[in-house]
Design a protein around this motif. Structure first.
Motif, short mmCIF file in Angstrom:
data_model
loop_
_atom_site.label_atom_id
_atom_site.label_comp_id
_atom_site.label_asym_id
_atom_site.label_seq_id
_atom_site.Cartn_x
_atom_site.Cartn_y
_atom_site.Cartn_z
N THR A 26 -1.81 1.49 11.52
CA THR A 26 -2.88 1.65 10.83
C THR A 26 -2.41 2.62 9.72
O THR A 26 -1.55 3.70 9.59
CB THR A 26 -3.81 2.66 11.75
OG1 THR A 26 -4.13 2.15 12.91
CG2 THR A 26 -5.00 3.55 10.95
N GLU A 57 -7.44 2.29 8.58
CA GLU A 57 -7.74 0.79 8.82
C GLU A 57 -6.63 0.39 9.40
O GLU A 57 -5.28 0.65 9.14
CB GLU A 57 -7.97 0.21 7.46
CG GLU A 57 -9.03 0.57 6.54
CD GLU A 57 -10.29 0.26 7.13
OE1 GLU A 57 -10.37 -0.76 7.81
OE2 GLU A 57 -11.32 0.95 6.95
N THR A 58 -7.01 -0.62 10.34
CA THR A 58 -5.74 -1.44 11.25
C THR A 58 -5.44 -2.60 10.30
O THR A 58 -6.41 -3.37 9.85
CB THR A 58 -6.41 -1.81 12.58
OG1 THR A 58 -6.56 -0.31 13.45
CG2 THR A 58 -5.23 -2.53 13.08
N HIS A 59 -4.15 -2.80 10.37
CA HIS A 59 -3.75 -4.20 9.75
C HIS A 59 -2.47 -4.79 10.56
O HIS A 59 -1.83 -4.04 11.43
CB HIS A 59 -2.89 -3.81 8.23
CG HIS A 59 -3.66 -3.08 7.22
ND1 HIS A 59 -4.57 -3.59 6.50
CD2 HIS A 59 -3.87 -1.65 7.07
CE1 HIS A 59 -5.29 -2.61 5.78
NE2 HIS A 59 -4.88 -1.35 6.30
N THR A 60 -2.30 -5.87 10.35
CA THR A 60 -1.27 -6.70 10.78
C THR A 60 -0.36 -7.21 10.10
O THR A 60 -0.62 -7.56 8.83
CB THR A 60 -1.68 -7.81 12.02
OG1 THR A 60 -2.29 -8.58 11.40
CG2 THR A 60 -2.58 -6.99 12.91
N ASP A 73 1.51 -6.58 -1.65
CA ASP A 73 0.26 -5.72 -1.61
C ASP A 73 -0.56 -5.88 -2.91
O ASP A 73 -0.21 -6.23 -3.83
CB ASP A 73 0.62 -4.24 -1.09
CG ASP A 73 1.67 -3.44 -2.11
OD1 ASP A 73 1.16 -2.88 -3.03
OD2 ASP A 73 2.78 -3.75 -1.95
N ASN A 95 0.46 -11.92 4.91
CA ASN A 95 1.12 -10.76 4.71
C ASN A 95 1.06 -9.91 3.44
O ASN A 95 2.01 -9.41 2.84
CB ASN A 95 2.79 -11.07 4.87
CG ASN A 95 3.14 -10.91 6.37
OD1 ASN A 95 2.57 -11.06 7.09
ND2 ASN A 95 4.50 -10.65 6.52
N LEU A 142 -0.97 -7.14 1.98
CA LEU A 142 -2.04 -5.98 2.34
C LEU A 142 -2.90 -5.99 1.24
O LEU A 142 -2.54 -5.71 0.13
CB LEU A 142 -1.11 -4.77 2.66
CG LEU A 142 -0.17 -4.85 3.88
CD1 LEU A 142 0.87 -3.65 3.83
CD2 LEU A 142 -0.54 -4.98 5.16
#
Length: 265
Positions: free
Chosen positions: A174, A178-181, A198, A249, A251
């Motif tokens: 997080t 916000e949650t990201h992977t 990013d 990948n 962001l």
């Protein structure tokens, strides 16, 4: 001393080590060429001897007047020699004067890399531009391996070719609520690594960066410290083969942390 101070001090030592690595005599700035080899003996521009690929080895033929040596040997080479590439558990290297000659293997193809301490990039190197350390960019993450134990995804590389990238699973974390992977490589108790981009990539920072995470514990817990997002080798020399980020990948935020650009002066 606070925990933040300790982390900042460790980060400062890391940045200093990165600068020393980049500027080393045979570091990434010293790479002046990656020469892909075929089965027939051929000359490499600027190097004596003849070079070719055979049986998974880089072979060379030289005369004593060429001044080529196997690394660690005092005597110059007369005749032929076979060099194991960097993918071998016991790789070989050669030297020509101050230059280091490193055989590499990528997807079954063999090449010779030339590292020259007199490379122009070393002469103009003035450091690595980094964002200031900020503790909020170090966050907990959880690693989930892929059910099939890993897979290969095909990604573009810096030399314009597509190659498979071995990936092991995803980390979830997080940032700013916000949650990201991110998809990462590494497993079996080893450290994790990823190729990321990013919203700063390509202007405020290099077009992509690498990241390394500590080995996850039994529950998959690790730490993503974006203060240690670092420049790939191809940021220092065009002759490296670096994978671009795999799908997903990039962001959707500006990661104002880690290394930004190589500085020249």
């Amino acid at each position: 001393m606070t925990a933040a101070d300790t982390a900042a001090d460790a980060w400062q030592r890391w940045t200093e080590a990165r600068t020393a690595y980049a500027s080393a005599v045979h570091g990434p700035l010293a790479l002046t060429g990656t020469h892909w080899l075929g089965p027939e003996p051929e000359e490499i521009p600027g190097l004596p001897g003849e070079w070719w690929a055979e049986g998974g080895l880089v072979r060379l033929g030289a005369k004593s007047a060429d001044g080529l040596r196997l690394e660690g040997e005092v005597e110059v080479l007369e005749g032929e020699a076979a060099l194991r590439p960097d993918t071998d558990p016991a790789p070989d290297r050669a030297t020509h004067g101050d230059r280091r000659l490193v055989p590499i293997e990528r997807e079954g193809e063999l090449a010779l890399r030339v590292f020259d301490p007199a490379a122009p990039a070393r002469a103009v190197f003035a450091g690595i531009d980094v964002f200031p350390y900020a503790p909020e960019w170090a966050v907990p993450a959880v690693f989930t391996p892929f059910a099939d134990g890993g897979r290969a995804v095909t990604v573009p590389n810096a030399d314009g070719r597509d190659r498979p990238l071995e990936v092991a699973g995803q980390i979830a974390f997080t940032l700013a609520g916000e949650t990201h992977t991110l998809t990462v490589s590494g497993s079996d108790g080893s450290r994790l690594s990823g190729v990321i981009a990013d919203l700063t990539s390509g202007h405020e920072t290099y077009r992509f960066r690498f990241i390394t995470l500590p080995a996850p514990d039994a529950e998959g817990r690790t730490v993503l410290d974006l203060n240690r997002a670092y420049l790939p080798p191809c940021a220092f020399a065009d002759h490296f083969v670096c994978p671009f980020p795999p799908p997903g990948n990039r962001l959707p935020l500006s990661v104002e942390a880690g290394e930004r650009h190589v500085v020249t002066g």
